[in-house]
Enzyme design. Structure first.
Site, PDB file in Angstrom:
ATOM      1  N   ASP A  24      -6.883  -6.243   4.248  1.00 26.81           N
ATOM      2  CA  ASP A  24      -6.265  -4.914   4.283  1.00 26.81           C
ATOM      3  C   ASP A  24      -6.276  -4.349   5.704  1.00 26.81           C
ATOM      4  OD1 ASP A  24      -5.257  -2.448   3.635  1.00 26.81           O
ATOM      5  OD2 ASP A  24      -6.992  -1.797   2.449  1.00 26.81           O
TER       6      ASP A  24
ATOM      7  N   HIS B 149      -1.319  -1.244  -4.313  1.00 21.90           N
ATOM      8  CA  HIS B 149      -2.561  -0.861  -3.645  1.00 21.90           C
ATOM      9  C   HIS B 149      -2.559   0.647  -3.397  1.00 21.90           C
ATOM     10  CE1 HIS B 149      -6.085  -1.801  -1.100  1.00 21.90           C
ATOM     11  NE2 HIS B 149      -5.641  -0.847  -0.288  1.00 21.90           N
TER      12      HIS B 149
ATOM     13  N   MET C  62     -12.215   4.808  -0.528  1.00 21.02           N
ATOM     14  CA  MET C  62     -12.889   5.036   0.750  1.00 21.02           C
ATOM     15  C   MET C  62     -13.583   6.381   0.643  1.00 21.02           C
ATOM     16  SD  MET C  62      -9.842   3.538   3.085  1.00 21.02           S
ATOM     17  CE  MET C  62      -8.736   3.523   1.676  1.00 21.02           C
TER      18      MET C  62
ATOM     19  N   MET D 205     -11.711  -5.547   5.398  1.00 18.89           N
ATOM     20  CA  MET D 205     -10.919  -4.613   6.201  1.00 18.89           C
ATOM     21  C   MET D 205     -10.620  -5.245   7.555  1.00 18.89           C
ATOM     22  SD  MET D 205     -10.215  -1.917   4.426  1.00 18.89           S
ATOM     23  CE  MET D 205      -9.278  -1.252   5.791  1.00 18.89           C
TER      24      MET D 205
ATOM     25  N   MET E 290      -9.033   8.431  -0.082  1.00 14.63           N
ATOM     26  CA  MET E 290      -9.901   8.769   1.062  1.00 14.63           C
ATOM     27  C   MET E 290     -10.440  10.179   0.896  1.00 14.63           C
ATOM     28  SD  MET E 290      -7.368   7.491   4.064  1.00 14.63           S
ATOM     29  CE  MET E 290      -6.640   5.849   4.061  1.00 14.63           C
TER      30      MET E 290
ATOM     31  N   ASP F  91      -4.834   3.847  -1.904  1.00 14.60           N
ATOM     32  CA  ASP F  91      -5.964   4.199  -1.046  1.00 14.60           C
ATOM     33  C   ASP F  91      -6.434   5.622  -1.317  1.00 14.60           C
ATOM     34  OD1 ASP F  91      -6.219   1.858   0.751  1.00 14.60           O
ATOM     35  OD2 ASP F  91      -4.145   2.363   1.251  1.00 14.60           O
TER      36      ASP F  91
ATOM     37  N   SER G  79       0.846  -1.197   0.000  1.00 16.79           N
ATOM     38  CA  SER G  79       0.000   0.000   0.000  1.00 16.79           C
ATOM     39  C   SER G  79       0.877   1.241   0.000  1.00 16.79           C
ATOM     40  CB  SER G  79      -0.896   0.008   1.238  1.00 16.79           C
ATOM     41  OG  SER G  79      -1.546   1.254   1.322  1.00 16.79           O
TER      42      SER G  79
ATOM     43  N   HIS H  50      -8.422   1.351  -3.989  1.00 16.67           N
ATOM     44  CA  HIS H  50      -9.364   1.148  -2.878  1.00 16.67           C
ATOM     45  C   HIS H  50     -10.017   2.491  -2.559  1.00 16.67           C
ATOM     46  CE1 HIS H  50      -9.701   0.043   1.714  1.00 16.67           C
ATOM     47  NE2 HIS H  50     -10.885   0.216   1.153  1.00 16.67           N
TER      48      HIS H  50
HETATM   49  C1  DX5 Z   1      -6.393   1.744   5.563  1.00 19.62           C
HETATM   50  C2  DX5 Z   1      -5.969   1.417   4.163  1.00 19.62           C
HETATM   51  C3  DX5 Z   1      -4.876   0.431   4.081  1.00 19.62           C
HETATM   52  C4  DX5 Z   1      -3.587   0.865   4.746  1.00 19.62           C
HETATM   53  C5  DX5 Z   1      -2.972  -0.371   5.339  1.00 19.62           C
HETATM   54  O1  DX5 Z   1      -7.569   2.452   5.557  1.00 19.62           O
HETATM   55  O2  DX5 Z   1      -7.054   0.909   3.426  1.00 19.62           O
HETATM   56  O3  DX5 Z   1      -4.632   0.028   2.744  1.00 19.62           O
HETATM   57  O4  DX5 Z   1      -2.684   1.468   3.864  1.00 19.62           O
HETATM   58  O5  DX5 Z   1      -1.890   0.015   6.092  1.00 19.62           O
HETATM   59  P1  DX5 Z   1      -1.186  -0.939   7.146  1.00 19.62           P
HETATM   60  O6  DX5 Z   1      -0.696  -2.139   6.386  1.00 19.62           O
HETATM   61  O7  DX5 Z   1      -0.110  -0.089   7.699  1.00 19.62           O
HETATM   62  O8  DX5 Z   1      -2.237  -1.319   8.169  1.00 19.62           O
HETATM   63 ZN    ZN Z   2      -6.599  -0.021   1.430  1.00 13.94          ZN
END
Ligand code: DX5
Ligand code: ZN
Length: 222
Positions: free
Chosen positions: A176, A34, A69, A138, A38, A36, A9, A67
């Site tokens: 994740d 990956h 969010m 998650m 947000m 993210d 990620s 991903h």
């Molecule tokens: C959290 C993200 C993850 C995050 C995971 O909301 O969706 O992808 O980057 O990070 P680690 O592996 O540090 O928990």
């Molecule tokens: Zn993620």
């Protein structure tokens, strides 16, 4: 047995030097990158948006696992397809018409992923599981990297695996949050196919070696 995948990620990367971190992932044994996204509404944090994703795209060689969010993700499906996403994952909790959203993602030529929060029961996916390519479970509350893994995840993976097998779906299971070498094997044994890891990889001394070791670890047990 099909091989188990590792998806670093980039949220845990160095944002002042993303090119270097993406090139590291390019050269590693990682399977997916990956990413993210947000929005500060669906989750209490903002990561980055389209211009940064566009810059990431220009360097990334691995399939892009995006991903989302964000609330109402349907608004941006075409945008993410145009930006080069290979897998586009939306949250179950953010979609009023999930079946329609999944179809729209596939119509744009991407694999459709559906993520569920730690409190969301896997049985809620039963009526759409046959259309889903990837279920992202998650294992922390979404919004931040570096959180502690929630142990109830193992139970959810086993229940989900049963639903997938019973329905004849081809969906694979991605985990994740809080993933490391401490829980990787147990996650795979429970039924996981893809492990996302952020801080575990980027916080290590040699991320390329960490990725290689994780990949080997999850592919050498049966
Ligand atoms: C959290 C993200 C993850 C995050 C995971 O909301 O969706 O992808 O980057 O990070 P680690 O592996 O540090 O928990
Ligand atoms: Zn993620």
């Amino acid at each position: 047995m099909t091989s188990k995948l590792v998806a670093p990620s980039i949220l845990a990367g160095n944002f002042a030097n993303l090119q270097r971190d993406i090139e590291m992932i390019n050269q590693s044994d990682a399977d997916w990158l990956h990413v993210d996204i947000m929005d500060g509404v669906f989750v209490p944090n903002i990561s980055f948006g389209m211009p940064v994703l566009h810059a990431i795209m220009r360097h990334a060689l691995k399939p892009l696992d995006v991903h989302l969010m964000i609330i109402d993700p349907d608004r941006y499906i075409k945008t993410f397809a145009d930006l080069g996403a290979d897998i586009l994952t939306v949250h179950y909790e953010a979609c009023t018409h999930l079946h329609r959203t999944i179809q729209a993602i596939k119509a744009e030529g991407m694999k459709a992923g559906v993520a569920i929060n730690p409190h969301t029961n896997v049985s809620l996916l039963e009526d759409v599981i046959e259309y889903i390519d990837v279920v992202l479970v998650m294992s922390v509350n979404p919004g931040f990297g570096g959180q502690s893994f929630i142990n109830n995840t193992y139970k959810k993976i086993k229940q989900l695996k049963e639903i997938i097998v019973d329905s004849g779906s081809n969906a694979i299971i991605e985990i994740d949050g809080g993933v490391s070498n401490d829980n990787a094997i147990e996650l795979i044994e429970a039924g996981a196919d893809v492990l996302v890891a952020g801080s575990y990889i980027f916080g290590s001394e040699n991320p390329v070696t960490t990725i290689a070791n994780l990949k080997e670890q999850i592919n050498t047990q049966d």
